[in-house]
Design an enzyme around this catalytic site. Structure first.
Site, PDB file in Angstrom:
ATOM      1  N   SER A  87       0.971  -1.144   0.060  1.00 58.62           N
ATOM      2  CA  SER A  87      -0.037   0.043  -0.091  1.00 58.62           C
ATOM      3  C   SER A  87       1.011   1.311  -0.149  1.00 58.62           C
ATOM      4  O   SER A  87       0.278   2.259  -0.025  1.00 58.62           O
ATOM      5  CB  SER A  87      -1.057   0.237   1.201  1.00 58.62           C
ATOM      6  OG  SER A  87      -2.135  -0.808   0.875  1.00 58.62           O
ATOM      7  N   LYS A  90      -0.043   3.659  -2.970  1.00 61.06           N
ATOM      8  CA  LYS A  90      -0.846   4.473  -2.804  1.00 61.06           C
ATOM      9  C   LYS A  90      -0.421   5.772  -2.900  1.00 61.06           C
ATOM     10  O   LYS A  90      -0.992   6.996  -3.327  1.00 61.06           O
ATOM     11  CB  LYS A  90      -1.656   4.387  -1.697  1.00 61.06           C
ATOM     12  CG  LYS A  90      -2.549   3.230  -1.557  1.00 61.06           C
ATOM     13  CD  LYS A  90      -3.365   2.779  -0.377  1.00 61.06           C
ATOM     14  CE  LYS A  90      -4.499   1.677  -0.591  1.00 61.06           C
ATOM     15  NZ  LYS A  90      -3.885   0.374  -0.494  1.00 61.06           N
ATOM     16  N   GLN A 143     -11.678  -4.318   0.712  1.00 63.03           N
ATOM     17  CA  GLN A 143     -11.428  -5.002  -0.583  1.00 63.03           C
ATOM     18  C   GLN A 143     -12.710  -5.408  -1.336  1.00 63.03           C
ATOM     19  O   GLN A 143     -13.678  -5.104  -0.813  1.00 63.03           O
ATOM     20  CB  GLN A 143     -10.891  -6.632  -0.076  1.00 63.03           C
ATOM     21  CG  GLN A 143      -9.704  -6.436   0.959  1.00 63.03           C
ATOM     22  CD  GLN A 143      -8.379  -5.907   0.200  1.00 63.03           C
ATOM     23  OE1 GLN A 143      -8.292  -5.611  -0.964  1.00 63.03           O
ATOM     24  NE2 GLN A 143      -7.233  -6.282   0.848  1.00 63.03           N
ATOM     25  N   TYR A 173     -10.526   2.909   5.410  1.00 60.73           N
ATOM     26  CA  TYR A 173      -9.507   2.459   4.368  1.00 60.73           C
ATOM     27  C   TYR A 173      -9.955   1.409   3.449  1.00 60.73           C
ATOM     28  O   TYR A 173     -10.575   0.473   3.823  1.00 60.73           O
ATOM     29  CB  TYR A 173      -8.411   1.777   5.204  1.00 60.73           C
ATOM     30  CG  TYR A 173      -7.159   1.704   4.540  1.00 60.73           C
ATOM     31  CD1 TYR A 173      -6.218   2.768   4.384  1.00 60.73           C
ATOM     32  CD2 TYR A 173      -6.456   0.649   4.293  1.00 60.73           C
ATOM     33  CE1 TYR A 173      -5.001   2.987   3.672  1.00 60.73           C
ATOM     34  CE2 TYR A 173      -5.517   0.366   3.682  1.00 60.73           C
ATOM     35  CZ  TYR A 173      -4.481   1.496   3.293  1.00 60.73           C
ATOM     36  OH  TYR A 173      -3.399   1.332   2.936  1.00 60.73           O
ATOM     37  N   ASN A 175      -9.231  -0.367  -0.742  1.00 61.89           N
ATOM     38  CA  ASN A 175      -8.544  -0.522  -1.927  1.00 61.89           C
ATOM     39  C   ASN A 175      -9.485  -0.199  -2.992  1.00 61.89           C
ATOM     40  O   ASN A 175      -9.055   0.534  -4.194  1.00 61.89           O
ATOM     41  CB  ASN A 175      -7.921  -1.903  -1.965  1.00 61.89           C
ATOM     42  CG  ASN A 175      -6.549  -2.148  -1.279  1.00 61.89           C
ATOM     43  OD1 ASN A 175      -5.968  -1.136  -0.956  1.00 61.89           O
ATOM     44  ND2 ASN A 175      -6.363  -3.215  -1.068  1.00 61.89           N
ATOM     45  N   GLU A 295       0.154   9.588   5.540  1.00 61.40           N
ATOM     46  CA  GLU A 295      -0.444   9.784   6.464  1.00 61.40           C
ATOM     47  C   GLU A 295       0.535  10.782   7.327  1.00 61.40           C
ATOM     48  O   GLU A 295       1.637  10.402   7.346  1.00 61.40           O
ATOM     49  CB  GLU A 295      -0.838   8.569   7.239  1.00 61.40           C
ATOM     50  CG  GLU A 295      -2.077   8.016   6.720  1.00 61.40           C
ATOM     51  CD  GLU A 295      -1.964   6.287   6.772  1.00 61.40           C
ATOM     52  OE1 GLU A 295      -1.299   5.991   7.742  1.00 61.40           O
ATOM     53  OE2 GLU A 295      -2.742   5.725   5.954  1.00 61.40           O
ATOM     54  N   LYS A 338       3.737   5.864   5.702  1.00 54.87           N
ATOM     55  CA  LYS A 338       2.977   4.763   5.024  1.00 54.87           C
ATOM     56  C   LYS A 338       3.554   3.742   5.286  1.00 54.87           C
ATOM     57  O   LYS A 338       4.760   3.389   5.120  1.00 54.87           O
ATOM     58  CB  LYS A 338       2.995   5.392   3.578  1.00 54.87           C
ATOM     59  CG  LYS A 338       1.880   4.401   3.120  1.00 54.87           C
ATOM     60  CD  LYS A 338       0.399   4.688   3.252  1.00 54.87           C
ATOM     61  CE  LYS A 338      -0.865   4.059   2.920  1.00 54.87           C
ATOM     62  NZ  LYS A 338      -1.023   2.830   3.536  1.00 54.87           N
ATOM     63  N   SER A 341       1.732  -3.875   2.886  1.00 54.58           N
ATOM     64  CA  SER A 341       2.152  -5.240   2.888  1.00 54.58           C
ATOM     65  C   SER A 341       1.539  -5.870   1.768  1.00 54.58           C
ATOM     66  O   SER A 341       0.496  -5.393   1.316  1.00 54.58           O
ATOM     67  CB  SER A 341       1.437  -5.733   4.135  1.00 54.58           C
ATOM     68  OG  SER A 341       1.928  -4.904   5.526  1.00 54.58           O
ATOM     69  N   ASN A 366       5.898 -10.460   5.661  1.00 53.51           N
ATOM     70  CA  ASN A 366       4.862  -9.456   6.035  1.00 53.51           C
ATOM     71  C   ASN A 366       4.771  -9.616   7.562  1.00 53.51           C
ATOM     72  O   ASN A 366       3.941 -10.142   8.072  1.00 53.51           O
ATOM     73  CB  ASN A 366       3.463 -10.045   5.556  1.00 53.51           C
ATOM     74  CG  ASN A 366       2.545  -9.042   6.082  1.00 53.51           C
ATOM     75  OD1 ASN A 366       2.473  -7.990   6.650  1.00 53.51           O
ATOM     76  ND2 ASN A 366       1.321  -9.148   5.408  1.00 53.51           N
TER      77      ASN A 366
END
Length: 385
Positions: A87, A90, A143, A173, A175, A295, A338, A341, A366
């Site tokens: 992510s 993003k 998702q 949050y 996707n 963020e 940010k 994963s 991860n």
């Protein structure tokens, strides 16, 4: 898997050609002590096969390389190894959309349906591009449902979506939210997302080792990720995967991206302004200020508060927002960060523009996000002492 210890952890430094802004630079030995002390216990506790930590301090770059990019081949993880960053992608998607605005192709205040006629008459007539990019459209899920696997099902999903909240009032949050944001931004530029990212934005940023699809002639530099059970894995295709979590890059290129965000790279004016737009604060949830992709926090901040801002609670549940009206950069010293994963990779980036310090951590497992934040916090606070 061999235990990661001093004999298997390789640390090397690479310096930029430009002279540092201050006469004195950090000593390599002291940096190595700080980084190793923060990183090695986590690598061992979570059996992380490989990690690269990159630091930029006043324009000077340092890399610390641990373990392997592939357990099967024994190939080392280096500053030039490609990692999946999940992510953190993003932030690149947000930069593309902000650049499209600077070039006059779109406005972040435009409604989402403007750039995809198939969405006209849906609830996305009421949602702005900015709200998609800041996860505040009204409750788009984390998702896509499993059945959304093609363009037809994608359009059906968005047309049938019913917001749980008034757009702009809650953050969830998502996707599908930022994925659509990136897709529509690319449409405004007249190209597919992958094409406009790899042929326009990444070259403008000078990122020669950053890809959505790693080219065949570089595949040997692409690390394997590893599952909890130790099996090799790489990211699987999915709807809007490129836009939401598709970037593969190196620690060296990621440091360059952070330096660009800190004003340390020569860029065209439109791109510099686009980067500034991504670091603008749009609303708050607790201590976290939502940028576009990024963020943001006031710095210094207590570790517990930074962990709260990067917690599962904030990622998986809706939160009412406190709007910043008008949107604006945070005053004073800030930390921008940010996490990212995929099933086999874990990444974290953070930078302090006022101190000209940036940190990149790329790993091929991860491992828990709180561990990433603690490592970065320990390193960055030590550098400021």
């Amino acid at each position: 898997m061999a235990t990661l210890n001093k004999s298997t952890c390789i640390a090397t430094a690479f310096l930029m050609l430009a002279p540092p802004a201050h006469p004195a630079s950090p000593e390599r030995g002291s940096l190595e002590h700080i980084v190793n002390g923060a990183v090695q216990p986590v690598l061992e506790a979570h059996e992380v096969p490989g990690m690269v930590v990159g630091l930029t301090i006043d324009g000077e770059r340092y890399f610390f390389e641990y373990g392997v990019a592939s357990k099967e081949s024994g190939r080392r993880a280096t500053k030039d190894t490609f990692f999946e960053i999940g992510s953190i992608s993003k932030a690149f998607t947000a930069t593309l959309a902000a650049y499209a605005q600077e070039s006059g192709s779109l406005s972040l205040t435009d409604k989402a349906s403007r750039y995809l006629p198939a969405l006209e008459g849906s609830n996305l007539d009421r949602v702005s591009l900015l709200q998609l990019g800041t996860y505040s459209a009204g409750g788009l899920p984390l998702q896509f449902p499993d059945h959304v696997t093609d363009q037809e099902e994608l359009v059906k999903f968005y047309r049938s979506w019913r917001p749980e909240y008034e757009p702009g009032t809650h953050r969830l949050y998502s996707n599908p939210s930022i994925g659509l944001f990136g897709f529509l931004a690319a449409r405004s530029l007249g190209k597919s997302f992958d094409e406009v990212m790899e042929s326009l934005l990444l070259p403008k940023l000078g990122l020669e080792d950053t890809f959505i699809d790693v080219p065949d002639h570089r595949i040997g530099d692409y690390a394997f990720g590893y599952t909890k059970s130790g099996n090799p894995i790489r990211v699987s295709p999915g709807m809007f995967d490129s836009e939401a979590y598709g970037i593969k890059t190196t620690a060296a290129d990621m440091l360059q991206f952070l330096e660009a965000n800190m004003g340390q790279q020569e860029l065209e004016d439109d791109l510099s302004q686009a980067l500034a737009t991504t670091r603008t604060g749009y609303f708050k949830v607790g201590d976290m200020v939502q940028g576009l992709g990024w963020e943001i926090y006031q710095w210094p901040i207590e570790l517990d508060r930074l962990l709260d801002g990067n917690s599962a609670e904030l990622a998986f549940k809706p939160h009412k927002v406190t709007k910043l009206d008008p949107p604006k950069p945070l005053p004073g010293q800030i930390l921008v960060n940010k996490t990212g994963s995929t099933n086999g990779f874990g990444a974290y980036v953070a930078f302090l523009p006022g101190s000209r310090i940036g940190l990149v951590m790329l790993a091929n497992k991860n491992y828990p996000i709180p561990e990433r934040v603690r490592i970065a916090y320990e390193i960055m606070t030590a550098l400021e002492d």
